[in-house]
Design a protein around this motif. Structure first.
Motif, PDB file in Angstrom:
ATOM      1  N   ASP A  44       0.838  -1.185   0.000  1.00  0.00           N
ATOM      2  CA  ASP A  44       0.000   0.000   0.000  1.00  0.00           C
ATOM      3  C   ASP A  44       0.878   1.241   0.000  1.00  0.00           C
ATOM      4  O   ASP A  44       2.065   1.192   0.315  1.00  0.00           O
ATOM      5  CB  ASP A  44      -0.910  -0.017   1.235  1.00  0.00           C
ATOM      6  CG  ASP A  44      -2.107   0.906   1.051  1.00  0.00           C
ATOM      7  OD1 ASP A  44      -2.175   1.578   0.005  1.00  0.00           O
ATOM      8  OD2 ASP A  44      -2.957   0.966   1.956  1.00  0.00           O
ATOM      9  N   THR A  45       0.288   2.383  -0.337  1.00  0.00           N
ATOM     10  CA  THR A  45       1.049   3.629  -0.445  1.00  0.00           C
ATOM     11  C   THR A  45       0.822   4.557   0.737  1.00  0.00           C
ATOM     12  O   THR A  45       1.137   5.742   0.659  1.00  0.00           O
ATOM     13  CB  THR A  45       0.676   4.358  -1.748  1.00  0.00           C
ATOM     14  OG1 THR A  45      -0.735   4.618  -1.752  1.00  0.00           O
ATOM     15  CG2 THR A  45       1.055   3.536  -2.954  1.00  0.00           C
ATOM     16  N   CYS A  46       0.281   4.049   1.820  1.00  0.00           N
ATOM     17  CA  CYS A  46       0.037   4.876   3.002  1.00  0.00           C
ATOM     18  C   CYS A  46       1.125   4.642   4.039  1.00  0.00           C
ATOM     19  O   CYS A  46       1.647   3.537   4.174  1.00  0.00           O
ATOM     20  CB  CYS A  46      -1.320   4.546   3.632  1.00  0.00           C
ATOM     21  SG  CYS A  46      -2.706   4.741   2.493  1.00  0.00           S
ATOM     22  N   VAL A  47       1.438   5.691   4.785  1.00  0.00           N
ATOM     23  CA  VAL A  47       2.358   5.526   5.907  1.00  0.00           C
ATOM     24  C   VAL A  47       1.763   4.510   6.880  1.00  0.00           C
ATOM     25  O   VAL A  47       0.577   4.560   7.210  1.00  0.00           O
ATOM     26  CB  VAL A  47       2.602   6.872   6.608  1.00  0.00           C
ATOM     27  CG1 VAL A  47       3.337   6.669   7.931  1.00  0.00           C
ATOM     28  CG2 VAL A  47       3.409   7.792   5.718  1.00  0.00           C
ATOM     29  N   SER A  49       1.854   1.291   6.159  1.00  0.00           N
ATOM     30  CA  SER A  49       1.599   0.072   5.397  1.00  0.00           C
ATOM     31  C   SER A  49       2.852  -0.794   5.371  1.00  0.00           C
ATOM     32  O   SER A  49       3.960  -0.337   5.642  1.00  0.00           O
ATOM     33  CB  SER A  49       1.165   0.423   3.980  1.00  0.00           C
ATOM     34  OG  SER A  49       2.214   1.086   3.298  1.00  0.00           O
ATOM     35  N   LEU A  51       5.426  -2.992   3.214  1.00  0.00           N
ATOM     36  CA  LEU A  51       5.954  -3.261   1.888  1.00  0.00           C
ATOM     37  C   LEU A  51       6.620  -4.633   1.904  1.00  0.00           C
ATOM     38  O   LEU A  51       7.309  -4.993   2.862  1.00  0.00           O
ATOM     39  CB  LEU A  51       6.965  -2.190   1.482  1.00  0.00           C
ATOM     40  CG  LEU A  51       6.465  -0.739   1.465  1.00  0.00           C
ATOM     41  CD1 LEU A  51       7.567   0.197   1.013  1.00  0.00           C
ATOM     42  CD2 LEU A  51       5.239  -0.592   0.581  1.00  0.00           C
ATOM     43  N   LYS A  66      14.625   4.951   1.858  1.00  0.00           N
ATOM     44  CA  LYS A  66      13.600   5.985   1.661  1.00  0.00           C
ATOM     45  C   LYS A  66      14.291   7.229   1.141  1.00  0.00           C
ATOM     46  O   LYS A  66      15.211   7.751   1.772  1.00  0.00           O
ATOM     47  CB  LYS A  66      12.881   6.309   2.979  1.00  0.00           C
ATOM     48  CG  LYS A  66      11.671   7.234   2.774  1.00  0.00           C
ATOM     49  CD  LYS A  66      11.191   7.860   4.069  1.00  0.00           C
ATOM     50  CE  LYS A  66      12.029   9.086   4.379  1.00  0.00           C
ATOM     51  NZ  LYS A  66      11.480   9.896   5.458  1.00  0.00           N
ATOM     52  N   THR A 376       6.350   1.001   6.681  1.00  0.00           N
ATOM     53  CA  THR A 376       6.718   2.391   6.424  1.00  0.00           C
ATOM     54  C   THR A 376       6.354   3.263   7.623  1.00  0.00           C
ATOM     55  O   THR A 376       5.304   3.098   8.240  1.00  0.00           O
ATOM     56  CB  THR A 376       6.009   2.913   5.163  1.00  0.00           C
ATOM     57  OG1 THR A 376       4.589   2.783   5.331  1.00  0.00           O
ATOM     58  CG2 THR A 376       6.440   2.122   3.943  1.00  0.00           C
ATOM     59  N   PRO A 379       6.442   9.507   5.099  1.00  0.00           N
ATOM     60  CA  PRO A 379       6.255   9.631   3.647  1.00  0.00           C
ATOM     61  C   PRO A 379       7.600   9.627   2.924  1.00  0.00           C
ATOM     62  O   PRO A 379       8.624  10.029   3.472  1.00  0.00           O
ATOM     63  CB  PRO A 379       5.546  10.981   3.489  1.00  0.00           C
ATOM     64  CG  PRO A 379       5.016  11.318   4.844  1.00  0.00           C
ATOM     65  CD  PRO A 379       5.940  10.685   5.822  1.00  0.00           C
ATOM     66  N   TYR A 382      10.135   4.806  -1.581  1.00  0.00           N
ATOM     67  CA  TYR A 382      10.785   3.631  -1.014  1.00  0.00           C
ATOM     68  C   TYR A 382      11.271   2.696  -2.124  1.00  0.00           C
ATOM     69  O   TYR A 382      10.582   2.498  -3.138  1.00  0.00           O
ATOM     70  CB  TYR A 382       9.815   2.870  -0.100  1.00  0.00           C
ATOM     71  CG  TYR A 382       9.583   3.563   1.218  1.00  0.00           C
ATOM     72  CD1 TYR A 382      10.287   3.196   2.364  1.00  0.00           C
ATOM     73  CD2 TYR A 382       8.673   4.614   1.322  1.00  0.00           C
ATOM     74  CE1 TYR A 382      10.075   3.834   3.575  1.00  0.00           C
ATOM     75  CE2 TYR A 382       8.452   5.261   2.529  1.00  0.00           C
ATOM     76  CZ  TYR A 382       9.166   4.860   3.653  1.00  0.00           C
ATOM     77  OH  TYR A 382       8.968   5.495   4.859  1.00  0.00           O
ATOM     78  N   VAL A 401       5.173   6.530  -0.883  1.00  0.00           N
ATOM     79  CA  VAL A 401       4.307   6.400   0.287  1.00  0.00           C
ATOM     80  C   VAL A 401       3.961   7.804   0.787  1.00  0.00           C
ATOM     81  O   VAL A 401       4.844   8.660   0.910  1.00  0.00           O
ATOM     82  CB  VAL A 401       5.007   5.577   1.393  1.00  0.00           C
ATOM     83  CG1 VAL A 401       4.183   5.587   2.672  1.00  0.00           C
ATOM     84  CG2 VAL A 401       5.228   4.152   0.910  1.00  0.00           C
ATOM     85  N   CYS A 476      -5.455   6.362   1.787  1.00  0.00           N
ATOM     86  CA  CYS A 476      -4.650   7.062   2.803  1.00  0.00           C
ATOM     87  C   CYS A 476      -5.366   8.284   3.357  1.00  0.00           C
ATOM     88  O   CYS A 476      -4.810   9.382   3.414  1.00  0.00           O
ATOM     89  CB  CYS A 476      -3.288   7.470   2.248  1.00  0.00           C
ATOM     90  SG  CYS A 476      -2.304   6.093   1.665  1.00  0.00           S
TER      91      CYS A 476
END
Length: 727
Positions: A44-47, A49, A51, A66, A376, A379, A382, A401, A476
């Motif tokens: 996912d692309t949210c803080v 999440s 990876l 990062k 993560t 932001p 990554y 992210v 997000c």
């Protein structure tokens, strides 16, 4: 039975054997990577999440970054229990047996090459096989071209040639693929133990009894000392029975300094080494080693050491002061978590560790497990970098992210002040709306309109409040809904009537600003101009018509007249004679005066020729200006000397000097007392007598003056007279 121990045990007439080392890192890539390493990440692309990294090389090190900066390094951990991948069927000469396996080598296909030391042969053991194939030696102990006497290490070059450290024969043997005999490429060595072949096919050899490491170029008959060579000892420039060696990409040589129980690192061209592991005496502490025999340096710089007499494999990270046990360490034995004096070690691209278990007559594989996920925390962009054991590094795709976001919405109207019955268009602008947002318009809190970012209403009444509620389906989000700003609508009322004011009288030249008033959308003045105000300078009749946005109109007219301007209040000229003053004064009285001399009085006294002006302000505050020319004309030429003067420093009549009524040159001016004594003399027309003689104040009395002068265009004259000094 052969015993691979250091000189500590040589007092028992036992002989130390050496560990095998691998090729240079470029060769390791050939040996360890049958496929090109690759890594991809997803999530996912949210803080917050997780990876996940997926690689075609399992167990390798994963470095999470990062914005290009490392945030986590996940090093593959070695499992505590190993599995047997070669031998393990007791000591013997059969194809499925080994007898004191020494230092191993792994090629690209995962095939092991094993120096089967006590069987004087090199066994090739394919991946998953239950028995090996003899590819060199196997013809008994001896010094013939097809024999070995204690083969202790093996290495392959990029062409598949096999190099063997033939320890007791003091030579390095090269076996080409499929050959039945070997070729001696280096001889006359002092108990050669470990070998390492770099990318240029230079051979590095640890000469155990000479306590040094030498480098042999291809075809050379002599070698170069690259470490040690200063006798048996523990100084930084010495080695004591060096065994296993390893070369990193920078050319640094790592050496198992066995009897010193340490690992030494020698930089290219160095005259001494640096201790990078052990060096704290013989022992089983985390900071100690007990006769280290084999070494492997991971691409990350981590050092793996076969700690022979501690029955374990130790891992030392760069700069560490102690190591961690990654295999064995549970005492001598044949259990899956035990080793019985490990000798050689090797690592594949996936960081799986292979150990030659000397007295268990087997090769054990300890699998590497890596945690290839990362949570993560902030932001950023990554990526993950995969690093194989040979130092090959490849980067993944990137994932951006973002921090949890808050949706927002603002609305605007085509107009907020309208005429009754006008249609108004409202437009919503959303932040983080998502691909399919919902817009709920409200008028005075009641749902109106449809699911659109545009709402049109032609039934607005004064005071209506329009809002919009956004429901976002973006990712997000901290919340999915956002309320817009309110827009309060206003129905325009007719503006106040146009009023230019009463008729007015102004001064000539004065500006008058006429204002039609606010609230109108258009204006039309008598000259066709369209501003809300008009600047009046001239007298006359002025008219304006104004109209508002809703069609309401009004008009007004004003008459502007002029006051009489002050003028011609000074004479055209003034007669001025030398030595005399003239008063200038206007013919009419006014409120304020300003002369060109900066005087503000009604009149001024002048004595100099020139043009003088006077600006006045009358009772109507109208301004006027007039000028007068003062010049000399019709004056009698004569000399004038006062008959008395009072030199008391009051600023009035303090000096006695001649005054000429016309342009003249003073030749001399003399003053005598009553005894005929000359008490003052001057040839300067502006210099007069101050009533002193040589600084002494003279008493009141009568004095005689004599003046010699010449008027312009006339002959020289001399006149006399008396003057009274008054105290």
């Amino acid at each position: 039975m052969s015993v691979p121990v250091g000189s500590l045990f040589m007092r028992l007439n036992l002989v130390l054997f050496i560990s095998i080392v691998s090729q240079t890192y470029s060769q390791l890539t050939l040996a360890q990577c049958p496929i090109t390493p690759a890594i991809t990440i997803s999530g996912d692309t949210c803080v917050g999440s997780i990876l996940t990294a997926v690689s075609n090389v399992q167990g390798a090190t994963v470095i999470w970054k990062k914005d290009g900066t490392t945030v986590a390094t996940q090093v593959a951990s070695i499992t505590a229990g190993g599995i047997t991948v070669a031998g393990g069927n007791g000591a013997g000469f059969n194809a499925n047996q080994l007898n004191n396996p020494n230092r191993i080598y792994l090629d690209a296909s995962g095939t092991l090459y094993i120096p089967d030391m006590s069987n004087s042969r090199i066994q090739k053991w394919p991946l998953g096989a239950t028995s090996g194939i003899t590819v060199a030696g196997g013809n008994g102990v001896g010094s013939a071209a097809n024999q070995f006497n204690r083969p202790t290490s093996v290495a392959l070059d990029s062409d598949g040639n096999i190099y063997v450290s033939d320890q007791t024969n003091g030579r390095i043997q090269k076996w080409t693929p499929g050959a039945t005999t070997g070729i001696t490429v280096v001889q006359g060595l002092s108990y050669p133990t470990g070998i390492f072949i770099d990318a240029q096919n230079n051979i590095y050899v640890s000469e155990q009894f000479a306590s040094m490491v030498t480098k042999w170029a291809p075809g050379a008959s002599t070698g170069t000392i690259v470490a040690g060579g200063n006798g048996y000892g523990s100084a930084a420039n010495q080695l004591s029975t060096p065994t296993g060696i390893f070369l990193d990409p920078a050319g640094n040589v790592y050496i198992c300094d066995t009897d010193n129980n340490r690992i030494q690192k020698w930089a290219p061209g160095a005259t001494s080494g640096t201790t990078v592991a052990g060096g704290n005496g013989f022992g089983s502490g985390a900071n100690q080693l007990a006769n280290p025999l084999g070494i492997y340096v991971h691409g990350s710089g981590d050092i793996y050491i076969s700690d022979f007499n501690n029955y374990r494999v130790q891992k030392w990270t760069p700069g560490a002061t102690s190591g961690n046990t990654v295999a064995g360490g549970n005492g001598p034995g044949s259990g899956a978590n035990q080793l019985n004096q490990p000798a050689g070690i090797y690592m594949d691209a996936a960081c799986n560790l292979f150990v030659s278990d000397f007295y268990n007559h087997r090769v054990q594989k300890f699998s590497a497990n890596a945690t290839n996920t990362y949570t993560t925390l902030s932001p950023g962009v990554y990526t993950a970098t995969l690093v194989t054991s040979s130092g090959v590094a490849v980067s993944s795709n990137s994932i951006t992210v973002v921090a949890p976001r808050t949706p927002a919405i603002t609305i605007q109207a085509s107009a907020t002040i309208i005429c009754e019955g006008d249609a108004v268009t409202f437009t919503a602008m959303a932040t983080y709306p998502g691909p399919s947002p919902l817009f709920q318009w409200k008028k005075n809190g009641v749902n109106v309109g449809s699911n659109s970012n545009i709402y049109i209403d032609n039934n607005i009444v004064d005071g209506d409040i329009i809002t919009c509620l956004l429901t976002s389906n973006a990712v997000c989000l901290m919340t999915i809904q956002a309320q817009s700003n309110p827009i309060v609508m206003e129905i325009q009322t007719a503006p106040a009537p146009v009023n230019l004011g009463p008729d007015i009288v102004i001064c000539p030249g004065e500006q008058l600003v006429l204002t039609a008033g606010a609230g109108y959308s258009s204006y039309l003045w008598q000259d066709g101009s369209g501003n809300s105000s008009f600047v009046v300078v001239d007298k006359g009749t002025y008219h304006v018509k104004a109209q508002d946005a809703c069609g309401n109109s009004d008009s007004d007219t004003i008459l502007v007249r002029h006051h009489q301007k002050p003028e011609n209040f000074l004479p055209d000229s003034a007669k001025l004679c030398p030595g005399a003053t003239v008063e200038l004064k206007p013919s009419t009285s006014y409120r304020n005066y300003l002369w060109s001399t900066t005087d503000t009085t009604e009149s001024i006294e002048i004595s100099l020729e020139g043009t003088y002006w006077l600006q006045v302000v009358d009772q109507n505050n109208c301004r006027g200006i007039d000028t007068v020319l003062a010049r000399k004309e019709g004056c009698i030429k004569k000399l004038y000397v006062p008959s008395g003067f009072t030199p008391n420093n009051d600023g009035r009549n303090d000096l006695l000097k001649p005054i000429f009524f016309d342009e003249a040159d003073l030749i001399r001016f003399d003053i005598y007392n009553r005894w005929g004594q000359l008490i003052f003399h001057s040839t300067e027309i502006d210099k007069g007598w101050d009533g002193r003689l040589k600084g002494i104040v003279q008493s009141s009395g009568t004095f005689v003056w004599v003046c010699t002068f010449q008027f312009k265009g006339e002959p020289v004259k001399t006149e006399k007279g008396v003057v009274t000094l008054i105290r």
